[in-house]
Design a protein around this motif. Structure first.
Motif, PDB file in Angstrom:
ATOM      1  N   THR A 111       0.833  -1.213   0.000  1.00 39.98           N
ATOM      2  CA  THR A 111       0.000   0.000   0.000  1.00 39.98           C
ATOM      3  C   THR A 111       0.858   1.249   0.000  1.00 39.98           C
ATOM      4  N   GLN A 112       1.899   1.252   0.828  1.00 38.33           N
ATOM      5  CA  GLN A 112       2.784   2.416   0.891  1.00 38.33           C
ATOM      6  C   GLN A 112       3.470   2.665  -0.453  1.00 38.33           C
ATOM      7  N   LEU A 113       3.876   1.605  -1.118  1.00 36.01           N
ATOM      8  CA  LEU A 113       4.521   1.754  -2.427  1.00 36.01           C
ATOM      9  C   LEU A 113       3.552   2.332  -3.454  1.00 36.01           C
ATOM     10  N   PHE A 114       2.289   1.886  -3.412  1.00 29.34           N
ATOM     11  CA  PHE A 114       1.282   2.450  -4.320  1.00 29.34           C
ATOM     12  C   PHE A 114       1.110   3.947  -4.064  1.00 29.34           C
ATOM     13  N   ILE A 115       1.075   4.325  -2.793  1.00 31.63           N
ATOM     14  CA  ILE A 115       0.932   5.740  -2.445  1.00 31.63           C
ATOM     15  C   ILE A 115       2.175   6.523  -2.855  1.00 31.63           C
ATOM     16  N   ALA A 116       3.348   5.973  -2.566  1.00 32.80           N
ATOM     17  CA  ALA A 116       4.605   6.680  -2.832  1.00 32.80           C
ATOM     18  C   ALA A 116       4.840   6.904  -4.320  1.00 32.80           C
TER      19      ALA A 116
END
Length: 270
Positions: free
Chosen positions: A128-133
């Motif tokens: 999820t963090q990678l998608f946001i980043a």
């Protein structure tokens, strides 16, 4: 004994840092990249971030006592007043507003991991963090001198608190305060408040306790947001200084010039 406790506390912090090293590194990478783009490529007011100039000028007018001449259609007075106040301390408002955007975007990236981890597990949280980043829209607004990301960051902090496994009175107080602050920047934060209240009410069968927790959030939200209402009423004679027709007339794709002009001519505060 005190030394042993101090050593154990230090070791615990080190272990937590090691456990969360990847989300921290992702956040640092995002921060460095956005800082580079914001301060070495986005060098002048222009394009999309010209809205930042309007917010800054609105804030200056309000602080100078000319609030009756200002109507912030696409936001509340929190952002304009904050930007104008900071500009009185740090003359370079453009850099200050970009710094707020970069820090807010980086905070959103970091919190996206911890919010997701509270609900699911480590792997899903990292994904999820990678998608946001790597979201291009987040990149775009993170380097602009705008009013967009700070309230979203504040909302993310409230979501982190509400997704914790155990919540106490202090946590519900913080949630209300944070959502009240976010609403001072963008009224849309109210639409985050409602589902959180429903979640709190229905999270378990302790109806009375949940209702008291809900009321706690509402009370502290109202206390924080009340200056905006008092300002609107004392300055413009309305509760909410926001024109719905502004959004309809400017964002609705299917319209003709006559209809567009008619909608905007009927714009009023509520």
């Amino acid at each position: 004994m005190a030394k042993v406790d101090k050593v154990l506390s230090t070791n615990s912090k080190i272990n937590k840092l090691r456990e969360n090293k990847f989300p921290v590194l992702i956040t640092i990478g995002f921060f460095l990249m956005m800082s580079y783009l914001a301060f070495f490529h986005n060098l002048i007011w222009g394009g999309y971030d010209t809205d930042g100039i309007h917010y800054l000028n609105f804030g200056k007018a309000i602080l100078e006592g000319n609030g009756m001449d200002v109507k912030v259609l696409n936001g509340q007075v929190g952002g304009p007043v904050l930007f104008a106040f900071l500009e009185s301390i740090i003359p370079d408002a453009f850099s200050t507003m970009k710094t707020i955007a970069v820090l807010s975007g980086s905070g959103i990236v970091l919190l996206s991991f911890f919010i997701t981890k509270n609900i699911f597990n480590y792997k899903i949280a990292i994904l999820t963090q990678l998608f946001i980043a790597f979201n291009p829209m987040l990149h775009h607004v993170s380097i602009q001198a705008l009013n967009e990301l700070l309230p979203i960051f504040i909302i993310f902090v409230s979501l982190y608190v509400v997704t914790k496994k155990e919540l106490g009175f202090f946590d519900y107080t913080i949630i209300g305060i944070l959502l009240g602050l976010a609403s001072l920047f963008r009224l849309q934060a109210v639409f985050v408040l409602f589902p959180i209240l429903i979640f709190i009410l229905l999270r378990n069968k302790k109806t009375i306790k949940n209702t008291l927790n809900l009321l706690t959030i509402l009370i502290f939200f109202s206390l924080v947001f009340s200056p905006q209402i008092l300002y609107n009423f004392s300055t413009h004679g309305v509760i909410l200084d926001s024109g719905i027709n502004y959004y309809v007339g400017n964002l609705y794709a299917f319209q003709n010039p006559d209809w567009h002009n008619q909608v905007l001519s009927q714009d009023h505060t509520t």
